[in-house]
Write a protein that holds these residues in place. Sequence first.
Motif, PDB file in Angstrom:
ATOM      1  N   ALA A   1     -66.082 -15.266 -24.661  1.00  0.00           N
ATOM      2  CA  ALA A   1     -65.986 -13.889 -24.835  1.00  0.00           C
ATOM      3  C   ALA A   1     -66.009 -13.304 -23.309  1.00  0.00           C
ATOM      4  N   GLN A   2     -65.852 -14.146 -22.225  1.00  0.00           N
ATOM      5  CA  GLN A   2     -65.722 -13.705 -20.955  1.00  0.00           C
ATOM      6  C   GLN A   2     -66.920 -12.864 -20.601  1.00  0.00           C
ATOM      7  N   CYS A   3     -67.793 -13.226 -20.983  1.00  0.00           N
ATOM      8  CA  CYS A   3     -69.092 -12.061 -20.693  1.00  0.00           C
ATOM      9  C   CYS A   3     -69.991 -13.009 -19.698  1.00  0.00           C
ATOM     10  N   PRO A   4     -70.283 -12.288 -18.534  1.00  0.00           N
ATOM     11  CA  PRO A   4     -71.242 -12.892 -17.576  1.00  0.00           C
ATOM     12  C   PRO A   4     -72.455 -13.193 -17.918  1.00  0.00           C
ATOM     13  N   PHE A   5     -73.103 -14.505 -17.346  1.00  0.00           N
ATOM     14  CA  PHE A   5     -74.440 -14.934 -17.809  1.00  0.00           C
ATOM     15  C   PHE A   5     -75.081 -15.460 -16.394  1.00  0.00           C
ATOM     16  N   VAL A   6     -76.219 -15.374 -16.506  1.00  0.00           N
ATOM     17  CA  VAL A   6     -77.262 -16.079 -15.567  1.00  0.00           C
ATOM     18  C   VAL A   6     -78.185 -16.989 -16.185  1.00  0.00           C
ATOM     19  N   TRP A   7     -78.592 -18.047 -15.606  1.00  0.00           N
ATOM     20  CA  TRP A   7     -79.558 -18.962 -15.950  1.00  0.00           C
ATOM     21  C   TRP A   7     -80.871 -18.760 -15.591  1.00  0.00           C
ATOM     22  N   ARG A   8     -81.882 -19.036 -16.557  1.00  0.00           N
ATOM     23  CA  ARG A   8     -83.439 -19.100 -15.949  1.00  0.00           C
ATOM     24  C   ARG A   8     -83.861 -20.589 -16.505  1.00  0.00           C
ATOM     25  N   PRO A   9     -84.904 -20.929 -15.985  1.00  0.00           N
ATOM     26  CA  PRO A   9     -85.413 -22.231 -16.715  1.00  0.00           C
ATOM     27  C   PRO A   9     -86.044 -21.764 -18.088  1.00  0.00           C
ATOM     28  N   ALA A  10     -86.009 -22.513 -18.848  1.00  0.00           N
ATOM     29  CA  ALA A  10     -86.111 -22.464 -20.377  1.00  0.00           C
ATOM     30  C   ALA A  10     -87.897 -22.162 -20.657  1.00  0.00           C
ATOM     31  N   PRO A  11     -88.423 -21.128 -20.968  1.00  0.00           N
ATOM     32  CA  PRO A  11     -89.810 -21.142 -21.315  1.00  0.00           C
ATOM     33  C   PRO A  11     -90.433 -22.199 -21.958  1.00  0.00           C
ATOM     34  N   GLU A  12     -91.575 -22.389 -22.016  1.00  0.00           N
ATOM     35  CA  GLU A  12     -92.055 -23.626 -22.657  1.00  0.00           C
ATOM     36  C   GLU A  12     -91.981 -23.536 -24.067  1.00  0.00           C
ATOM     37  N   MET A  13     -92.043 -22.303 -24.776  1.00  0.00           N
ATOM     38  CA  MET A  13     -91.688 -22.251 -26.239  1.00  0.00           C
ATOM     39  C   MET A  13     -90.513 -22.121 -26.678  1.00  0.00           C
ATOM     40  N   ALA A  14     -89.353 -22.066 -25.684  1.00  0.00           N
ATOM     41  CA  ALA A  14     -88.018 -21.851 -26.145  1.00  0.00           C
ATOM     42  C   ALA A  14     -87.557 -23.204 -26.893  1.00  0.00           C
ATOM     43  N   VAL A  15     -86.665 -22.849 -27.814  1.00  0.00           N
ATOM     44  CA  VAL A  15     -86.026 -23.941 -28.815  1.00  0.00           C
ATOM     45  C   VAL A  15     -84.935 -24.257 -28.294  1.00  0.00           C
ATOM     46  N   ALA A  16     -84.612 -25.578 -28.009  1.00  0.00           N
ATOM     47  CA  ALA A  16     -83.463 -26.077 -27.261  1.00  0.00           C
ATOM     48  C   ALA A  16     -82.265 -26.006 -28.495  1.00  0.00           C
TER      49      ALA A  16
ATOM     50  N   ASP B   1     -83.804 -29.013 -19.666  1.00  0.00           N
ATOM     51  CA  ASP B   1     -83.755 -29.946 -18.773  1.00  0.00           C
ATOM     52  C   ASP B   1     -82.438 -30.700 -18.516  1.00  0.00           C
ATOM     53  N   ILE B   2     -81.918 -30.785 -19.703  1.00  0.00           N
ATOM     54  CA  ILE B   2     -80.583 -31.468 -19.864  1.00  0.00           C
ATOM     55  C   ILE B   2     -79.221 -30.688 -19.460  1.00  0.00           C
ATOM     56  N   GLY B   3     -79.715 -29.526 -18.639  1.00  0.00           N
ATOM     57  CA  GLY B   3     -78.682 -28.863 -18.040  1.00  0.00           C
ATOM     58  C   GLY B   3     -77.693 -27.855 -19.109  1.00  0.00           C
ATOM     59  N   GLN B   4     -78.398 -27.572 -20.337  1.00  0.00           N
ATOM     60  CA  GLN B   4     -77.741 -27.087 -21.509  1.00  0.00           C
ATOM     61  C   GLN B   4     -78.349 -25.849 -21.803  1.00  0.00           C
ATOM     62  N   SER B   5     -77.531 -25.024 -22.305  1.00  0.00           N
ATOM     63  CA  SER B   5     -78.080 -23.625 -22.994  1.00  0.00           C
ATOM     64  C   SER B   5     -78.531 -23.923 -24.474  1.00  0.00           C
ATOM     65  N   PRO B   6     -79.218 -23.034 -24.992  1.00  0.00           N
ATOM     66  CA  PRO B   6     -79.481 -23.315 -26.261  1.00  0.00           C
ATOM     67  C   PRO B   6     -78.234 -23.555 -27.367  1.00  0.00           C
ATOM     68  N   ILE B   7     -78.602 -24.410 -28.194  1.00  0.00           N
ATOM     69  CA  ILE B   7     -77.550 -24.913 -29.185  1.00  0.00           C
ATOM     70  C   ILE B   7     -77.940 -24.486 -30.575  1.00  0.00           C
ATOM     71  N   ARG B   8     -76.902 -23.746 -31.108  1.00  0.00           N
ATOM     72  CA  ARG B   8     -77.239 -23.412 -32.528  1.00  0.00           C
ATOM     73  C   ARG B   8     -76.223 -23.566 -33.395  1.00  0.00           C
ATOM     74  N   SER B   9     -76.360 -23.644 -34.802  1.00  0.00           N
ATOM     75  CA  SER B   9     -75.369 -23.735 -35.789  1.00  0.00           C
ATOM     76  C   SER B   9     -75.119 -21.934 -35.894  1.00  0.00           C
ATOM     77  N   TYR B  10     -73.726 -21.828 -36.223  1.00  0.00           N
ATOM     78  CA  TYR B  10     -73.114 -20.494 -36.269  1.00  0.00           C
ATOM     79  C   TYR B  10     -72.471 -20.373 -37.494  1.00  0.00           C
ATOM     80  N   ALA B  11     -72.591 -19.405 -38.415  1.00  0.00           N
ATOM     81  CA  ALA B  11     -71.629 -19.129 -39.415  1.00  0.00           C
ATOM     82  C   ALA B  11     -70.672 -17.965 -39.062  1.00  0.00           C
ATOM     83  N   THR B  12     -69.264 -18.058 -39.388  1.00  0.00           N
ATOM     84  CA  THR B  12     -68.721 -16.764 -39.413  1.00  0.00           C
ATOM     85  C   THR B  12     -68.595 -16.159 -40.688  1.00  0.00           C
ATOM     86  N   PRO B  13     -68.199 -14.825 -40.855  1.00  0.00           N
ATOM     87  CA  PRO B  13     -67.990 -14.481 -42.155  1.00  0.00           C
ATOM     88  C   PRO B  13     -66.949 -15.111 -43.089  1.00  0.00           C
TER      89      PRO B  13
END
Length: 286
Positions: free
Chosen positions: A235-250, A186-198
């Motif tokens: 990564a210059q990877c194309p993507f498309v949006w969909r409404p987040a499902p109810e169980m999706a974790v923001a 709803d906030i116009g944001q994709s999922p946010i995650r902590s990421y670890a590099t090797p």
Amino acid sequence: MTDLGAVPSSSSKTLLVLGSTGKLGRLLRACLAVAPESLSGWQVVWGGRKADAGVDWVYSEDPPPQADAVLALWGVVPGKGDLADNITLAHRAVEIAQDSGAARVLHCSSSAVYGPAREATEGGALAPVNAYGVAKIEMEQSLFSDDSGQSPEPKSAVLRLANVVGADSLFRAIQSGQPVTLDAFDIGQSPIRSYATPTVIWHAVASLLSANAMPDVINVAASNPVAMHELLEAAQCPFVWRPAPEMAVAEVSMSMARLRRLTGQTLVVPPQEMIAEWRRLTEAQA
């Protein structure tokens, strides 16, 4: 890599790495081959449950070599076996550490133990949303369930790893060459995650091995949580949006305060640098 500084040096010691043939193991092997200074002062013996190029020791065939510490990367992930075996593998790592004379053993857990969370701390609530997160909690608890009052030997520490750059489903999707579908909240944001590099993982390992005392549990990731669309754009990877499902974790993000104190570094890695490291390590494994 941004502002990671020099890895603490140590006298020459041996680290036995278990699970060297898995996806994470291969990434860490490539990382250390590209940047051996990431573990200055340590000789690495790569071990696994099967023979493979670059593996020095197959644990089912020979007694373990002498080692000062053990890093257990191995574990069972969803769809790849019985998740309860994570407990068995953790205790097997302790036994191998005892047999090799190692004083410390580092185990890999997961941010999945937290469930939806923002800046989750090591002492905070655990609310996993899947069986994998539950299994990792049970693995952690089994390591620290000794109530004899004696200090266990070897000393165990649990690394709660964030999503690993190059090893999670987002990077499989990038490699597919097809547009990636992202959940839009709803906030116009994709999922946010902590990421670890090797590189961040090796920095954490090196700091834990050189510390006077290890914490029982420590979060391991870059300090800055990342929105998935930022990684795709880098990564210059194309993507498309969909409404987040109810169980999706923001959001699933972890506090890095404990790791920053241990390392003395900010551990900030922008999305562009995460993608650049992934590409370098992908080339190194080719």
